[in-house]
Write an enzyme that holds these catalytic residues in place. Structure first.
Site, PDB file in Angstrom:
ATOM      1  NE  ARG A  26      19.608   5.021  -1.603  1.00 41.84           N
ATOM      2  CZ  ARG A  26      18.606   4.633  -0.847  1.00 41.84           C
ATOM      3  NH1 ARG A  26      17.769   5.503  -0.353  1.00 41.84           N
ATOM      4  NH2 ARG A  26      18.426   3.358  -0.572  1.00 41.84           N
ATOM      5  CG  ASP A  78      22.584   3.505 -12.878  1.00 40.93           C
ATOM      6  OD1 ASP A  78      21.462   3.518 -12.371  1.00 40.93           O
ATOM      7  OD2 ASP A  78      23.629   3.682 -12.226  1.00 40.93           O
ATOM      8  CB  CYS A  81      19.068  10.222  -8.497  1.00 44.11           C
ATOM      9  SG  CYS A  81      20.461  10.883  -9.414  1.00 44.11           S
ATOM     10  NE  ARG A  88      24.728  13.107  -7.336  1.00 42.47           N
ATOM     11  CZ  ARG A  88      23.869  12.119  -7.593  1.00 42.47           C
ATOM     12  NH1 ARG A  88      22.717  12.384  -8.148  1.00 42.47           N
ATOM     13  NH2 ARG A  88      24.157  10.887  -7.272  1.00 42.47           N
ATOM     14  CE  LYS A 101      27.096   7.862  -9.679  1.00 44.74           C
ATOM     15  NZ  LYS A 101      26.365   7.487  -8.455  1.00 44.74           N
ATOM     16  CG  ASN A 102      27.318   3.530  -8.963  1.00 42.68           C
ATOM     17  OD1 ASN A 102      27.315   4.692  -8.553  1.00 42.68           O
ATOM     18  ND2 ASN A 102      26.348   3.025  -9.707  1.00 42.68           N
ATOM     19  NE  ARG A 143      17.627   5.620  -4.827  1.00 39.45           N
ATOM     20  CZ  ARG A 143      18.719   6.045  -5.456  1.00 39.45           C
ATOM     21  NH1 ARG A 143      18.779   7.254  -5.946  1.00 39.45           N
ATOM     22  NH2 ARG A 143      19.772   5.255  -5.585  1.00 39.45           N
ATOM     23  N   PRO A 144      13.785   3.347   0.043  1.00 41.74           N
ATOM     24  CG  PRO A 144      12.504   1.430   0.432  1.00 41.74           C
ATOM     25  CD  PRO A 144      12.902   2.396  -0.646  1.00 41.74           C
ATOM     26  CB  ILE A 145      17.757   2.711   4.278  1.00 38.40           C
ATOM     27  CG1 ILE A 145      17.052   3.416   5.442  1.00 38.40           C
ATOM     28  CG2 ILE A 145      18.339   3.705   3.296  1.00 38.40           C
ATOM     29  CD1 ILE A 145      18.019   4.175   6.358  1.00 38.40           C
ATOM     30  CG  ASP A 146      13.139  -1.818   3.447  1.00 42.08           C
ATOM     31  OD1 ASP A 146      13.695  -1.112   2.577  1.00 42.08           O
ATOM     32  OD2 ASP A 146      12.408  -2.778   3.157  1.00 42.08           O
ATOM     33  CG  LEU A 147      16.018  -4.313   1.473  1.00 38.68           C
ATOM     34  CD1 LEU A 147      16.309  -4.631   0.021  1.00 38.68           C
ATOM     35  CD2 LEU A 147      15.159  -5.420   2.090  1.00 38.68           C
TER      36      LEU A 147
HETATM   37  C1  UD1 Z   1      22.964   1.599  -6.664  1.00 39.24           C
HETATM   38  C2  UD1 Z   1      23.674   2.535  -7.610  1.00 39.24           C
HETATM   39  C3  UD1 Z   1      22.688   3.103  -8.624  1.00 39.24           C
HETATM   40  C4  UD1 Z   1      21.963   1.974  -9.342  1.00 39.24           C
HETATM   41  C5  UD1 Z   1      21.357   0.999  -8.343  1.00 39.24           C
HETATM   42  C6  UD1 Z   1      20.767  -0.245  -9.006  1.00 39.24           C
HETATM   43  C7  UD1 Z   1      25.450   3.433  -6.238  1.00 39.24           C
HETATM   44  C8  UD1 Z   1      26.047   4.599  -5.538  1.00 39.24           C
HETATM   45  N1  UD1 Z   1      24.263   3.612  -6.827  1.00 39.24           N
HETATM   46  O1  UD1 Z   1      21.973   2.352  -5.972  1.00 39.24           O
HETATM   47  O2  UD1 Z   1      23.423   3.884  -9.564  1.00 39.24           O
HETATM   48  O3  UD1 Z   1      20.926   2.514 -10.132  1.00 39.24           O
HETATM   49  O4  UD1 Z   1      22.363   0.547  -7.426  1.00 39.24           O
HETATM   50  O5  UD1 Z   1      21.727  -0.889  -9.766  1.00 39.24           O
HETATM   51  O6  UD1 Z   1      26.045   2.372  -6.298  1.00 39.24           O
HETATM   52  N2  UD1 Z   1      15.553  -0.943  -1.967  1.00 39.24           N
HETATM   53  C9  UD1 Z   1      14.653  -1.170  -0.938  1.00 39.24           C
HETATM   54  N3  UD1 Z   1      15.142  -1.167   0.334  1.00 39.24           N
HETATM   55  C10 UD1 Z   1      16.464  -0.948   0.614  1.00 39.24           C
HETATM   56  C11 UD1 Z   1      17.358  -0.715  -0.443  1.00 39.24           C
HETATM   57  C12 UD1 Z   1      16.871  -0.715  -1.737  1.00 39.24           C
HETATM   58  O7  UD1 Z   1      13.462  -1.370  -1.157  1.00 39.24           O
HETATM   59  O8  UD1 Z   1      16.833  -0.975   1.788  1.00 39.24           O
HETATM   60  C13 UD1 Z   1      15.039  -0.906  -3.350  1.00 39.24           C
HETATM   61  C14 UD1 Z   1      15.202   0.476  -3.973  1.00 39.24           C
HETATM   62  O9  UD1 Z   1      14.144   1.342  -3.594  1.00 39.24           O
HETATM   63  C15 UD1 Z   1      15.213   0.170  -5.430  1.00 39.24           C
HETATM   64  C16 UD1 Z   1      15.925  -1.188  -5.487  1.00 39.24           C
HETATM   65  O10 UD1 Z   1      15.834  -1.735  -4.177  1.00 39.24           O
HETATM   66  O11 UD1 Z   1      13.902   0.046  -5.914  1.00 39.24           O
HETATM   67  C17 UD1 Z   1      17.381  -1.101  -5.908  1.00 39.24           C
HETATM   68  O12 UD1 Z   1      18.095  -0.324  -4.993  1.00 39.24           O
HETATM   69  P1  UD1 Z   1      19.638  -0.564  -4.683  1.00 39.24           P
HETATM   70  O13 UD1 Z   1      20.137  -1.755  -5.421  1.00 39.24           O
HETATM   71  O14 UD1 Z   1      19.812  -0.519  -3.206  1.00 39.24           O
HETATM   72  O15 UD1 Z   1      20.282   0.723  -5.334  1.00 39.24           O
HETATM   73  P2  UD1 Z   1      21.289   1.749  -4.669  1.00 39.24           P
HETATM   74  O16 UD1 Z   1      22.313   1.020  -3.872  1.00 39.24           O
HETATM   75  O17 UD1 Z   1      20.538   2.856  -4.037  1.00 39.24           O
END
Ligand code: UD1
Length: 415
Positions: free
Chosen positions: A92, A304, A116, A396, A22-23, A121-125
């Site tokens: 997401r 996960d 989920c 999902r 999936k990922n 779960r911000p998108i700042d990065l």
């Molecule tokens: C992906 C996986 C998810 C897995 C996760 C961690 C997919 C579709 N999903 O989720 O199954 O659990 O990786 O291995 O591939 N964060 C920030 N700012 C950002 C982005 C992330 O603070 O801009 C934080 C998140 O809140 C979280 C951590 O970084 O605490 C990890 O997030 P991230 O690695 O981005 O996970 P996803 O890509 O959402």
């Protein structure tokens, strides 16, 4: 709202076919948009998140066709730059279309993604990297409008190796004038799969498996055929289910190399796991507790797999301690496991699990994809009947979940 009815207490025995990841497939489908062309993706799991990704492509003006595990996408005629809110809210990973839209059109109009609920779960990065590439955006935590007249090469040092940010930035980088370097990039195997797909499309990317990626910009992208790698989280779930039910499962088309942290944890707990290049055989008796189990970016213990393995440890001999370092709210399955008789003390980031001899059946509600899988595992190992509602969470991410478990002797039905 779907539900599973499970009568537990039987060991799982049989063979399980591991589907495509999936990922991996979600960022790959998003990336097909970056350069217009025709793509055939094999080993595509039949899960609702893939349906959502295809609906998004369709809404953007692409042609999509699905036939079992094969998906054909033609992104040549894409023209829309806006993803409908209803689709953004479904998962997401919808945010992964941000980089692809910017690469293709220099413009993206989105809303905050759903998916989920695992805490903040911000998108700042994602936005930090896109800004360094020259994109401008307005974001009020609900609506995101992003523009870039021309994307430029740069170096992005991620404060945390976010999987989604690494993928989005890699895809956007394909349209940059000049090279993009991503430092502290995520090293998850799914990143490697996306890189292999992008290379097959004509991209030049160095650094697979390392935390520094170099992406040559202005790539002349073209369509391709690609087979998605096996889903390591699906495999981890079935390993945990074998351990919890004291069963014997053969996992076919799995890649043990991607799962060493989970395998070694279960082995320390007493499971026998035979590893072959594309197969694993797990044979388990009552587990011994293992401590501590600390989630971390790859190649640490995957977040996960935390909930499924906790369900297995609920009936282990002894006390195990879990620490969740990746997400701030990933213990939402704990109350359900407790209502099945598990002895778990948990805070937002920690859980102390004192193994009991047996769990008992209960009516519980799935909270998220992996948390729901943990409840299924607990119910399979429990004495008596359980009912798990909100099974759309499991749909999902797990293809043929109920059929697979039934074929291994589980008494589980969709109701
Ligand atoms: C992906 C996986 C998810 C897995 C996760 C961690 C997919 C579709 N999903 O989720 O199954 O659990 O990786 O291995 O591939 N964060 C920030 N700012 C950002 C982005 C992330 O603070 O801009 C934080 C998140 O809140 C979280 C951590 O970084 O605490 C990890 O997030 P991230 O690695 O981005 O996970 P996803 O890509 O959402």
């Amino acid at each position: 709202m779907g539900a599973y009815q499970i009568i537990g207490g039987r060991p799982l025995e049989g063979a399980v076919h591991i589907h495509g990841a999936k990922n991996s497939v979600l960022p790959i489908l998003a990336a097909t948009l970056a350069g217009g062309g025709q793509y055939t993706i094999y080993n595509c799991p039949e899960i609702s998140d893939v349906d959502t990704a295809l609906d998004i492509l369709h809404a953007l003006g692409c042609k999509t066709e699905r036939s079992g595990a094969r998906v054909c996408v033609d992104t040549s005629a894409a023209e829309n730059r806006e993803i409908p809110e209803a689709l953004m809210k479904k998962m997401r990973a919808a945010i992964l279309f941000l980089g692809a839209l910017l690469a293709r059109f220099g413009e993206a109009n989105l809303t905050a993604p759903g998916g989920c609920v695992l805490g903040e779960r911000p998108i700042d990065l994602h936005l930090l990297g896109l800004r360094l590439m020259g994109a401008e955006y307005e974001y009020d935590c609900e609506t995101l409008r992003c523009r870039a007249k021309a994307l430029r090469g740069c170096t992005v040092a991620l404060p945390f190796p976010s999987v989604g940010a690494t993928e989005n930035l890699m895809i956007a980088a394909l349209a940059c004038k000049g090279e993009v370097t991503i430092c502290n990039a995520a090293r998850e195997p799914e990143i490697g799969d996306l890189i292999a797909f992008l290379r097959a499309c004509g991209a030049k990317i160095d650094g697979t498996g390392t935390s520094v990626l170099h992406i040559a910009g202005a790539a002349a992208l073209h369509g391709t055929e690609y087979a998605v790698m096996p889903d390591r989280m699906e495999a981890a779930t079935y390993l945990a289910a074998a351990a919890a039910t004291r069963g014997r499962l053969v996992l076919q088309y799995a890649t043990p190399a991607h799962l060493q942290a989970v395998i070694s944890t279960l082995e320390r707990g007493g499971c026998e796991i035979v590893q072959r290049p594309n197969e694993m055989i797990a044979r388990c008796d009552r587990l011994r507790a293992v401590s501590p189990i600390v989630t971390a970016p790859y190649d640490g213990f995957p977040t996960d797999a935390q909930a499924p393995v906790m369900a297995a440890m609920a009936t282990a001999e002894g006390v195990s301690v879990f620490e969740e370092t990746v997400f701030s709210g990933r213990m939402r399955h704990v109350p359900a496991l407790r209502s099945m008789g598990a002895r778990i003390y948990a805070t937002d980031r920690h859980a102390v699990v004192t193994g009991v001899k047996r769990l008992h059946g209960a009516c519980v509600e799935a909270t998220d994809l992996r948390g729901g899988a943990a409840m299924v595992i607990a119910a399979l190992s429990a004495e008596g009947e359980s009912r798990i509602t909100k099974t759309e969470h499991m749909e999902r991410g797990y293809a043929s979940f109920v059929q697979t478990l039934r074929s291994c002797g589980a008494q589980i039905e969709c109701i």
